[in-house]
Design a protein around this motif. Structure first.
Motif, mmCIF file in Angstrom:
data_model
loop_
_atom_site.group_PDB
_atom_site.id
_atom_site.type_symbol
_atom_site.label_atom_id
_atom_site.label_comp_id
_atom_site.label_asym_id
_atom_site.label_seq_id
_atom_site.Cartn_x
_atom_site.Cartn_y
_atom_site.Cartn_z
ATOM 1 N N ILE A 105 0.841 -1.208 0.000
ATOM 2 C CA ILE A 105 0.000 0.000 0.000
ATOM 3 C C ILE A 105 0.877 1.260 0.000
ATOM 4 O O ILE A 105 0.602 2.237 -0.715
ATOM 5 C CB ILE A 105 -0.948 -0.006 1.214
ATOM 6 C CG1 ILE A 105 -1.981 -1.127 1.068
ATOM 7 C CG2 ILE A 105 -1.645 1.343 1.376
ATOM 8 C CD1 ILE A 105 -2.846 -1.335 2.300
ATOM 9 N N LEU A 106 1.936 1.225 0.812
ATOM 10 C CA LEU A 106 2.881 2.351 0.840
ATOM 11 C C LEU A 106 3.468 2.583 -0.544
ATOM 12 O O LEU A 106 3.524 3.719 -1.032
ATOM 13 C CB LEU A 106 3.996 2.063 1.850
ATOM 14 C CG LEU A 106 5.154 3.069 1.890
ATOM 15 C CD1 LEU A 106 4.662 4.439 2.346
ATOM 16 C CD2 LEU A 106 6.268 2.570 2.817
ATOM 17 N N LYS A 134 2.265 1.723 -3.555
ATOM 18 C CA LYS A 134 1.271 2.228 -4.507
ATOM 19 C C LYS A 134 0.996 3.709 -4.301
ATOM 20 O O LYS A 134 0.854 4.465 -5.262
ATOM 21 C CB LYS A 134 -0.037 1.428 -4.364
ATOM 22 C CG LYS A 134 0.018 0.045 -4.957
ATOM 23 C CD LYS A 134 -1.388 -0.503 -5.228
ATOM 24 C CE LYS A 134 -2.254 -0.492 -3.985
ATOM 25 N NZ LYS A 134 -3.619 -1.036 -4.272
ATOM 26 N N ASN A 135 0.958 4.128 -3.036
ATOM 27 C CA ASN A 135 0.671 5.539 -2.761
ATOM 28 C C ASN A 135 1.840 6.442 -3.109
ATOM 29 O O ASN A 135 1.641 7.589 -3.519
ATOM 30 C CB ASN A 135 0.272 5.709 -1.298
ATOM 31 C CG ASN A 135 -1.187 5.325 -1.038
ATOM 32 O OD1 ASN A 135 -2.091 6.118 -1.253
ATOM 33 N ND2 ASN A 135 -1.406 4.093 -0.604
ATOM 34 N N CYS A 137 3.830 5.838 -5.612
ATOM 35 C CA CYS A 137 3.716 5.941 -7.071
ATOM 36 C C CYS A 137 2.632 6.955 -7.456
ATOM 37 O O CYS A 137 2.816 7.770 -8.369
ATOM 38 C CB CYS A 137 3.396 4.576 -7.677
ATOM 39 S SG CYS A 137 4.749 3.387 -7.585
ATOM 40 N N GLU A 138 1.480 6.893 -6.779
ATOM 41 C CA GLU A 138 0.386 7.826 -7.052
ATOM 42 C C GLU A 138 0.829 9.263 -6.825
ATOM 43 O O GLU A 138 0.567 10.159 -7.637
ATOM 44 C CB GLU A 138 -0.813 7.494 -6.166
ATOM 45 C CG GLU A 138 -1.532 6.209 -6.491
ATOM 46 C CD GLU A 138 -2.438 6.333 -7.712
ATOM 47 O OE1 GLU A 138 -2.646 7.472 -8.183
ATOM 48 O OE2 GLU A 138 -2.935 5.296 -8.187
ATOM 49 N N LEU A 139 1.480 9.494 -5.702
ATOM 50 C CA LEU A 139 1.926 10.843 -5.342
ATOM 51 C C LEU A 139 2.881 11.404 -6.381
ATOM 52 O O LEU A 139 2.715 12.526 -6.870
ATOM 53 C CB LEU A 139 2.589 10.820 -3.965
ATOM 54 C CG LEU A 139 3.241 12.129 -3.502
ATOM 55 C CD1 LEU A 139 2.200 13.228 -3.361
ATOM 56 C CD2 LEU A 139 3.982 11.912 -2.186
ATOM 57 N N ASP A 191 1.170 12.118 -9.687
ATOM 58 C CA ASP A 191 0.343 13.325 -9.618
ATOM 59 C C ASP A 191 1.192 14.595 -9.663
ATOM 60 O O ASP A 191 0.725 15.640 -10.142
ATOM 61 C CB ASP A 191 -0.491 13.314 -8.341
ATOM 62 C CG ASP A 191 -1.608 12.273 -8.380
ATOM 63 O OD1 ASP A 191 -1.908 11.786 -9.485
ATOM 64 O OD2 ASP A 191 -2.155 11.941 -7.297
#
Length: 483
Positions: free
Chosen positions: A424-425, A427-428, A430-432, A435
């Motif tokens: 989860i860490l 994936k987030n 990567c998202e950050l 963005d």
């Protein structure tokens, strides 16, 4: 049974004052090698009450020690200082000498001891002990077997400067003054061969100059390094001999560059490589730079950075002859990033080339100078990448403050993804980064399972053994074209 330090140990009895003082001279100076205040420690542990007895009329053994042995502090600091001024070829050692002068005059020489250093310095500890022994022996013979010098009963603190203390203690006896001056001068000549040898072959600045000459780096290193050496001194003391071994390895033409491919998985090309230092060991085997931390602590990091930049430029020029123009990533040490002079030199070397500078995520080193220098490199057309995201001094404000082109997710984050929380860490992160419109580089992919699990549409580049280890210059062109 526990040792009670509140009551001194009695080793010497009445009539053995000379032996006690001689023992005190040797031990108290030797203890400085270990960073221990020799006289204070000795006098706390050993009963020295008998040193208040008289060696000559109006002269106690303690006063004798202050007048003829303690000339500028432990190790006969004035002799050491004079020898530095006369014989040192090392600007750092001379600078320490100048800084310590006002204190050594008053017999306080901790700046010399920890600045040169004497602490853990097996090259200079010999004269540091030998000169006080010489002073003790010659003075004891002179005072005990002649009556040329008569002393008054004036009390003088141990901080009274040499020459002045003997003048006041003898009512200005010229022979006494000349004798004390003679001890200082002879002591400096005892120090002479050791100072010459140390400043020629072992001091920290000599290592810097030697490496700079080897790598043909004609920088004004003398004017730029003083602060770095002060910051690095305590670490350098601990790794002094290790550093000199590393410098010898480097200066034997054992240092080279390898390049690790960075695969663009979105367009299936390889036109980017990271420059990595490799060193050849005595068996001819290439290994990674396990000495990097010690090099950084020693203050030599910027020299290595400049060398890498010059070597990369040479390789880029050779590739250009084949109409091959790869993007090369170069790691920059934090100390180099702090110094605008070094950054200007790097810009001058590589301006116009396709270069990405990777900076280490180390919040403690990201000061105002670093930010300004990073912006300068960006303005000159270089890309900036944040290396090892998620490791060390992680601070996500860096993602806002620095004009980044890309971020590199470290292998450590990959290892976290073995469980749900770590994934989860990942994936987030990567998202950050996506963005924020940063190119994402995934470093350390080694297996097919890791590739299948972690590669997603937000990942731009893969770097790791899954595709290739670091390769030599000769292999780069063919690897890129055959990919």
């Amino acid at each position: 049974m526990a040792l009670d330090l509140t009551s001194n140990i009695t080793i010497f009895e009445e009539g053995q004052e000379t032996l006690l003082l001689f023992f005190r001279t040797i031990i108290s100076n030797f203890l400085w090698l270990l960073g221990i205040h020799g006289i204070n420690f000795f006098d706390t542990l050993i009963n020295i009450q008998i040193l208040d007895n008289f060696i000559s009329e109006n002269l106690t053994y303690k006063e004798f020690f202050n007048l003829f042995v303690l000339l500028g502090g432990s190790g006969a600091g004035l002799s050491l200082l004079l020898s530095i001024f006369l014989f040192s070829k090392d600007k750092h050692t001379t600078l320490i000498g100048k800084m310590s002068l006002p204190f050594v005059i008053f017999n306080i020489n901790e700046i010399l001891i920890f600045g040169i250093p004497i602490f853990m310095n097996f090259s200079l500890i010999i004269p540091f002990i030998l000169v006080p022994i010489f002073n003790f022996t010659l003075s004891y013979i002179f005072i005990s077997y002649t009556d040329i010098i008569l002393f008054n009963d004036t009390f003088l603190p141990w901080t009274t400067p040499a020459l002045m203390n003997i003048y006041l203690s003898t009512d200005g006896n010229i022979i006494a003054i000349l004798f004390q001056l003679f001890l200082i001068i002879i002591g400096s000549f005892i120090y002479m061969p050791f100072i010459k040898s140390y400043t020629r072959t072992q001091s920290s600045t000599v290592s810097l100059e030697k490496t700079a000459r080897k790598f043909d780096i004609s920088l004004e290193v003398e004017s730029r390094r003083d602060i770095k050496f002060q910051e690095a001194q305590s670490s350098l003391i601990k790794s002094h001999h290790k550093i000199n071994k590393i410098i010898d390895e480097i200066n034997q033409d054992n240092l080279t560059l390898y390049y690790q491919p960075k695969i663009n998985i979105q367009n299936k090309t390889c036109n980017e490589f990271e420059a990595l230092i490799r060193i050849k060991d005595k068996n001819g085997i290439m290994r990674g730079p396990d000495f990097i931390i010690d090099i950084e602590d020693s203050g030599l990091a910027s020299i290595i950075d400049i060398w890498v930049c010059k070597e990369v430029k040479k390789d880029l020029e050779l590739w250009a002859e084949k109409d091959f123009y790869p993007e090369i990533s170069i790691n920059i040490f934090p100390h180099t990033l702090e110094d605008k002079n070094y950054i200007n030199d790097i810009i001058s070397i590589l301006k116009g080339y396709n270069i990405c500078f990777e900076i280490i995520e180390r919040r403690s080193s990201l000061n105002k100078n670093v930010f300004e220098n990073i912006k300068l490199m960006k303005q000159e057309g270089f890309k900036i990448s944040l290396d090892d995201l998620g490791v060390g001094f992680t601070n996500f404000s860096i993602l806002y403050e620095i004009p980044l082109s890309s971020v590199k997710i470290d292998r450590k984050i990959i290892e976290y993804t073995k469980d749900k929380k770590g994934f989860i860490l990942y994936k987030n992160i990567c998202e950050l980064c996506s963005d924020l419109n940063y190119q994402i580089i995934l470093e350390g992919i080694e297996t097919q399972d890791e590739y299948d699990k972690l590669v997603n549409p937000k990942i731009n580049i893969i770097q790791g053994w899954y595709y290739s280890k670091a390769i030599y210059f000769d292999e780069v062109y063919q690897y890129s074209k055959s990919f």
